[in-house]
Write a protein that holds these residues in place. Structure first.
Motif, PDB file in Angstrom:
ATOM      1  N   LEU A   4       0.856  -1.173   0.000  1.00  0.00           N
ATOM      2  CA  LEU A   4       0.000   0.000   0.000  1.00  0.00           C
ATOM      3  C   LEU A   4       0.896   1.228   0.000  1.00  0.00           C
ATOM      4  O   LEU A   4       1.769   1.352   0.852  1.00  0.00           O
ATOM      5  N   GLN A   5       0.681   2.092  -0.949  1.00  0.00           N
ATOM      6  CA  GLN A   5       1.511   3.288  -1.076  1.00  0.00           C
ATOM      7  C   GLN A   5       0.630   4.523  -1.000  1.00  0.00           C
ATOM      8  O   GLN A   5      -0.132   4.803  -1.923  1.00  0.00           O
ATOM      9  N   ALA A   6       0.772   5.251   0.098  1.00  0.00           N
ATOM     10  CA  ALA A   6       0.016   6.495   0.273  1.00  0.00           C
ATOM     11  C   ALA A   6       0.820   7.668  -0.259  1.00  0.00           C
ATOM     12  O   ALA A   6       2.049   7.720  -0.084  1.00  0.00           O
ATOM     13  N   SER A   7       0.140   8.597  -0.878  1.00  0.00           N
ATOM     14  CA  SER A   7       0.800   9.793  -1.405  1.00  0.00           C
ATOM     15  C   SER A   7      -0.188  10.939  -1.436  1.00  0.00           C
ATOM     16  O   SER A   7      -1.391  10.745  -1.238  1.00  0.00           O
ATOM     17  N   GLY A   8       0.322  12.122  -1.703  1.00  0.00           N
ATOM     18  CA  GLY A   8      -0.540  13.287  -1.859  1.00  0.00           C
ATOM     19  C   GLY A   8      -0.531  14.250  -0.699  1.00  0.00           C
ATOM     20  O   GLY A   8      -1.197  15.292  -0.754  1.00  0.00           O
ATOM     21  N   GLY A   9       0.197  13.929   0.351  1.00  0.00           N
ATOM     22  CA  GLY A   9       0.266  14.844   1.473  1.00  0.00           C
ATOM     23  C   GLY A   9       1.044  16.099   1.137  1.00  0.00           C
ATOM     24  O   GLY A   9       1.651  16.215   0.067  1.00  0.00           O
ATOM     25  N   GLY A  10       1.005  17.041   2.054  1.00  0.00           N
ATOM     26  CA  GLY A  10       1.734  18.289   1.829  1.00  0.00           C
ATOM     27  C   GLY A  10       1.340  19.333   2.827  1.00  0.00           C
ATOM     28  O   GLY A  10       0.680  19.048   3.831  1.00  0.00           O
ATOM     29  N   LEU A  11       1.762  20.553   2.540  1.00  0.00           N
ATOM     30  CA  LEU A  11       1.471  21.707   3.385  1.00  0.00           C
ATOM     31  C   LEU A  11       0.392  22.537   2.705  1.00  0.00           C
ATOM     32  O   LEU A  11       0.531  22.895   1.525  1.00  0.00           O
ATOM     33  N   VAL A  12      -0.646  22.847   3.438  1.00  0.00           N
ATOM     34  CA  VAL A  12      -1.747  23.625   2.877  1.00  0.00           C
ATOM     35  C   VAL A  12      -2.272  24.577   3.942  1.00  0.00           C
ATOM     36  O   VAL A  12      -2.168  24.286   5.149  1.00  0.00           O
ATOM     37  N   GLN A  13      -2.816  25.695   3.522  1.00  0.00           N
ATOM     38  CA  GLN A  13      -3.405  26.634   4.468  1.00  0.00           C
ATOM     39  C   GLN A  13      -4.796  26.153   4.899  1.00  0.00           C
ATOM     40  O   GLN A  13      -5.463  25.426   4.160  1.00  0.00           O
ATOM     41  N   ALA A  14      -5.201  26.586   6.046  1.00  0.00           N
ATOM     42  CA  ALA A  14      -6.538  26.263   6.532  1.00  0.00           C
ATOM     43  C   ALA A  14      -7.580  26.690   5.490  1.00  0.00           C
ATOM     44  O   ALA A  14      -7.473  27.771   4.900  1.00  0.00           O
ATOM     45  N   GLY A  15      -8.551  25.819   5.287  1.00  0.00           N
ATOM     46  CA  GLY A  15      -9.561  26.068   4.269  1.00  0.00           C
ATOM     47  C   GLY A  15      -9.227  25.461   2.919  1.00  0.00           C
ATOM     48  O   GLY A  15     -10.087  25.406   2.035  1.00  0.00           O
ATOM     49  N   GLY A  16      -8.006  25.021   2.772  1.00  0.00           N
ATOM     50  CA  GLY A  16      -7.568  24.453   1.507  1.00  0.00           C
ATOM     51  C   GLY A  16      -7.941  22.985   1.369  1.00  0.00           C
ATOM     52  O   GLY A  16      -8.635  22.411   2.219  1.00  0.00           O
ATOM     53  N   SER A  17      -7.464  22.396   0.267  1.00  0.00           N
ATOM     54  CA  SER A  17      -7.805  21.002  -0.050  1.00  0.00           C
ATOM     55  C   SER A  17      -6.563  20.212  -0.429  1.00  0.00           C
ATOM     56  O   SER A  17      -5.575  20.772  -0.925  1.00  0.00           O
ATOM     57  N   LEU A  18      -6.644  18.925  -0.193  1.00  0.00           N
ATOM     58  CA  LEU A  18      -5.646  17.973  -0.646  1.00  0.00           C
ATOM     59  C   LEU A  18      -6.361  16.692  -1.034  1.00  0.00           C
ATOM     60  O   LEU A  18      -7.436  16.396  -0.491  1.00  0.00           O
ATOM     61  N   ARG A  19      -5.758  15.937  -1.940  1.00  0.00           N
ATOM     62  CA  ARG A  19      -6.287  14.615  -2.267  1.00  0.00           C
ATOM     63  C   ARG A  19      -5.192  13.587  -2.036  1.00  0.00           C
ATOM     64  O   ARG A  19      -4.128  13.646  -2.664  1.00  0.00           O
ATOM     65  N   LEU A  20      -5.468  12.682  -1.137  1.00  0.00           N
ATOM     66  CA  LEU A  20      -4.550  11.591  -0.872  1.00  0.00           C
ATOM     67  C   LEU A  20      -4.899  10.400  -1.752  1.00  0.00           C
ATOM     68  O   LEU A  20      -6.072  10.160  -2.050  1.00  0.00           O
ATOM     69  N   SER A  21      -3.878   9.663  -2.133  1.00  0.00           N
ATOM     70  CA  SER A  21      -4.064   8.451  -2.925  1.00  0.00           C
ATOM     71  C   SER A  21      -3.437   7.277  -2.203  1.00  0.00           C
ATOM     72  O   SER A  21      -2.386   7.417  -1.565  1.00  0.00           O
ATOM     73  N   CYS A  22      -4.058   6.129  -2.323  1.00  0.00           N
ATOM     74  CA  CYS A  22      -3.529   4.892  -1.749  1.00  0.00           C
ATOM     75  C   CYS A  22      -3.529   3.857  -2.871  1.00  0.00           C
ATOM     76  O   CYS A  22      -4.591   3.337  -3.251  1.00  0.00           O
ATOM     77  N   ALA A  23      -2.354   3.575  -3.393  1.00  0.00           N
ATOM     78  CA  ALA A  23      -2.221   2.577  -4.455  1.00  0.00           C
ATOM     79  C   ALA A  23      -1.989   1.217  -3.823  1.00  0.00           C
ATOM     80  O   ALA A  23      -1.034   1.033  -3.071  1.00  0.00           O
ATOM     81  N   ALA A  24      -2.871   0.287  -4.122  1.00  0.00           N
ATOM     82  CA  ALA A  24      -2.814  -1.033  -3.509  1.00  0.00           C
ATOM     83  C   ALA A  24      -2.418  -2.084  -4.532  1.00  0.00           C
ATOM     84  O   ALA A  24      -2.816  -2.016  -5.698  1.00  0.00           O
ATOM     85  N   SER A  25      -1.639  -3.048  -4.085  1.00  0.00           N
ATOM     86  CA  SER A  25      -1.246  -4.135  -4.974  1.00  0.00           C
ATOM     87  C   SER A  25      -0.932  -5.375  -4.168  1.00  0.00           C
ATOM     88  O   SER A  25      -0.749  -5.314  -2.951  1.00  0.00           O
ATOM     89  N   GLY A  26      -0.916  -6.520  -4.866  1.00  0.00           N
ATOM     90  CA  GLY A  26      -0.473  -7.759  -4.242  1.00  0.00           C
ATOM     91  C   GLY A  26      -1.519  -8.521  -3.467  1.00  0.00           C
ATOM     92  O   GLY A  26      -1.195  -9.496  -2.782  1.00  0.00           O
ATOM     93  N   PHE A  27      -2.793  -8.108  -3.561  1.00  0.00           N
ATOM     94  CA  PHE A  27      -3.813  -8.909  -2.891  1.00  0.00           C
ATOM     95  C   PHE A  27      -5.005  -9.100  -3.796  1.00  0.00           C
ATOM     96  O   PHE A  27      -5.300  -8.255  -4.641  1.00  0.00           O
ATOM     97  N   THR A  28      -5.649 -10.245  -3.602  1.00  0.00           N
ATOM     98  CA  THR A  28      -6.803 -10.608  -4.410  1.00  0.00           C
ATOM     99  C   THR A  28      -7.943 -11.050  -3.508  1.00  0.00           C
ATOM    100  O   THR A  28      -8.611 -12.032  -3.768  1.00  0.00           O
ATOM    101  N   PHE A  29      -8.143 -10.325  -2.429  1.00  0.00           N
ATOM    102  CA  PHE A  29      -9.222 -10.659  -1.518  1.00  0.00           C
ATOM    103  C   PHE A  29     -10.551 -10.438  -2.222  1.00  0.00           C
ATOM    104  O   PHE A  29     -10.741  -9.444  -2.899  1.00  0.00           O
ATOM    105  N   ASP A  30     -11.456 -11.356  -1.994  1.00  0.00           N
ATOM    106  CA  ASP A  30     -12.786 -11.170  -2.567  1.00  0.00           C
ATOM    107  C   ASP A  30     -13.549 -10.069  -1.851  1.00  0.00           C
ATOM    108  O   ASP A  30     -14.361  -9.369  -2.446  1.00  0.00           O
ATOM    109  N   ASP A  31     -13.294  -9.966  -0.585  1.00  0.00           N
ATOM    110  CA  ASP A  31     -14.022  -9.016   0.235  1.00  0.00           C
ATOM    111  C   ASP A  31     -13.006  -8.284   1.090  1.00  0.00           C
ATOM    112  O   ASP A  31     -12.298  -8.906   1.875  1.00  0.00           O
ATOM    113  N   TYR A  32     -12.933  -6.986   0.929  1.00  0.00           N
ATOM    114  CA  TYR A  32     -11.946  -6.244   1.701  1.00  0.00           C
ATOM    115  C   TYR A  32     -12.425  -4.826   1.931  1.00  0.00           C
ATOM    116  O   TYR A  32     -13.392  -4.359   1.318  1.00  0.00           O
TER     117      TYR A  32
END
Length: 120
Positions: A4-32
């Protein structure tokens, strides 16, 4: 190997926006479930949001309801956390994790965190 690789963090002023991403690999769970958690300095880790693969149901902590939105792109095996109207108290290291079940409890795999800093 589950990764699992999280990215997208940073420094932002109050009221601002960010979008975090979580790239997942290596699992084939039917239900997760994939969740976002955060830990601020001196505080315990807390659950922020969760999305279930079985029905797309979502969960949000009260502190982020109405401001954060979790979504998934199954084609890209990526889960996003759109964070709007950020507040200084949202400052934390954000982690994504996956559970072998349809809800975010007792997460089985964790990614490295991404720092989110909200300045006042």
């Amino acid at each position: 190997e589950v990764q699992l690789q999280a990215s997208g963090g940073g420094l932002v002023q109050a009221g601002g926006s960010l979008r975090l991403s979580c790239a997942a690999s290596g699992f084939t769970f039917d239900d997760y479930a994939i969740g976002w958690f955060r830990q601020a300095p001196g505080k315990e880790r807390e659950g922020v949001s969760c999305i279930s693969s079985s029905d797309g149901s979502t969960y949000y902590a009260d502190s982020v309801k109405g401001r954060f939105t979790i979504s998934s792109d199954n084609a890209k095996n990526t889960v996003y956390l759109q964070m709007n109207s950020l507040k200084p108290e949202d400052t934390a290291v954000y982690y994504c994790a996956v559970a072998h079940r349809s809800y975010c409890d007792g997460m089985d795999y964790w990614g490295k965190g991404t720092q989110v800093t909200v300045s006042s």
